[in-house]
Design an enzyme around this catalytic site. Sequence first.
Site, short mmCIF file in Angstrom:
data_model
loop_
_atom_site.label_atom_id
_atom_site.label_comp_id
_atom_site.label_asym_id
_atom_site.label_seq_id
_atom_site.Cartn_x
_atom_site.Cartn_y
_atom_site.Cartn_z
N GLY A 111 5.31 66.20 61.21
CA GLY A 111 6.05 65.15 62.18
C GLY A 111 6.97 64.83 62.38
N GLU A 134 3.04 71.17 56.82
CA GLU A 134 1.11 71.53 57.31
C GLU A 134 0.90 73.09 56.37
OE1 GLU A 134 4.63 70.88 58.79
OE2 GLU A 134 3.78 69.77 60.56
N1 COA Z 1 -0.99 61.00 56.53
C1 COA Z 1 -1.91 59.44 56.23
N2 COA Z 1 -1.59 59.26 55.35
C2 COA Z 1 -1.12 59.47 54.61
C3 COA Z 1 0.24 60.33 54.20
C4 COA Z 1 -0.28 61.29 56.51
N3 COA Z 1 0.77 61.96 56.23
N4 COA Z 1 1.19 60.54 54.06
C5 COA Z 1 0.46 59.45 53.07
N5 COA Z 1 -0.20 59.14 53.31
C6 COA Z 1 -0.87 57.66 52.77
C7 COA Z 1 -1.65 58.84 51.29
O1 COA Z 1 -3.11 58.54 52.18
C8 COA Z 1 -1.28 56.94 50.50
O2 COA Z 1 -2.99 56.70 51.17
P1 COA Z 1 -4.10 55.65 49.73
O3 COA Z 1 -2.69 54.43 49.13
O4 COA Z 1 -4.78 55.01 50.16
O5 COA Z 1 -4.14 56.49 49.16
C9 COA Z 1 -0.61 56.62 51.07
O6 COA Z 1 -0.04 56.98 51.78
C10 COA Z 1 0.52 56.80 49.63
O7 COA Z 1 0.40 58.23 50.11
P2 COA Z 1 1.16 58.78 48.37
O8 COA Z 1 0.89 60.93 48.43
O9 COA Z 1 -0.03 58.14 47.25
O10 COA Z 1 2.44 58.47 48.24
P3 COA Z 1 3.79 59.17 47.05
O11 COA Z 1 4.45 58.29 47.29
O12 COA Z 1 3.50 59.71 45.86
O13 COA Z 1 3.98 60.84 48.43
C11 COA Z 1 4.76 61.76 50.00
C12 COA Z 1 4.80 60.30 49.77
C13 COA Z 1 5.25 61.28 52.10
C14 COA Z 1 5.21 63.07 49.51
C15 COA Z 1 2.60 63.00 50.20
O14 COA Z 1 2.05 60.98 50.51
C16 COA Z 1 2.92 63.30 51.41
O15 COA Z 1 3.02 64.69 50.75
N6 COA Z 1 2.06 63.18 52.84
C17 COA Z 1 1.43 64.08 53.20
C18 COA Z 1 2.71 65.15 54.15
C19 COA Z 1 2.16 65.72 55.13
O16 COA Z 1 1.54 67.20 54.91
N7 COA Z 1 2.67 66.16 56.06
C20 COA Z 1 2.44 66.52 57.37
C21 COA Z 1 1.02 66.26 58.32
S1 COA Z 1 0.89 67.14 59.33
#
Ligand code: COA
Length: 260
Positions: A111, A134
Amino acid sequence: MGGSGGVLIEERHDAVALLRLNRPEARNALSPELRAALCEALARLDRDQGVRCIVIAGDDEHFAAGADIAQLNERELPDLLQEPGGASLWDALARCRTPLIAAVSGYALGGGCELALACDMIVASETAQFGQPEIRLGIIPGGGGTQRLARVIGKQRAMELVLTGRRIPADEAYALGFVNRVVAADRWLEEALELARSVARRAPLAARLGKQAVLAADEMPLSAGLEHERRLFELAMATEDRREGTRAFLEKRRPEFRGR
Ligand code: COA
């Protein structure tokens, strides 16, 4: 909404409004609260004649990590079907007539990528990474990602991103025509604000008409689009700002546009 503690921080830089997503603990994931705050701010700023361009930004490391996965995990199909479709963030973005610029540093995923794509221009830090991950969660983009990506970067390349979830770095995004410019990591917000200021200095009604005309290119066949452009051009010709613009040119001075 405004205030340093909220999920959306609002600042004003003359005629430019800056909206900063502020959920660092969840990587600026678009929770319902954040989406509602964005909807409210966009509708209000769009009505404010003092606002001539809106910049949407995150922080240095994250533009937005997409939908809130914790909340997504809880949702079932009946919840989805009961949501009022017309009130979504995507509709609020589409309704906004004021030019919108996404200032992207760090991750713009899911998003977050769709939010950037729904804006009219994108300024990216060299650290920016875009993607539609996604598919890795067993779903597909639901905020216009498949449609806008295919229009902006072409079917094959959109297909690869949507089917693999691969992230693309800023330089690749630029090469694909996905972002307007890539700037140094310490300049992304300032460069986005500068681009917004240069839009804000122009005639505001013409800027809105120009935005509407360009967006129509995605919706209409060429002949209808040209006809539509002609009507919008005639509207622009009827404004006081057009008189001011042409007169100022002939009088060799800067125009003072009033949005009339
Ligand atoms: N929704 C909810 N929480 C999220 C999130 C999301 N889309 N993306 C990250 N977070 C949260 C994680 O759960 C984590 O929470 P915690 O500290 O309570 O464990 C915190 O943010 C940090 O995330 P983390 O993955 O450890 O950070 P990072 O810096 O290593 O990586 C990203 C950052 C953005 C690359 C990775 O978090 C990610 O891939 N997020 C999901 C992206 C995604 O799939 N988006 C599509 C959703 S439909």
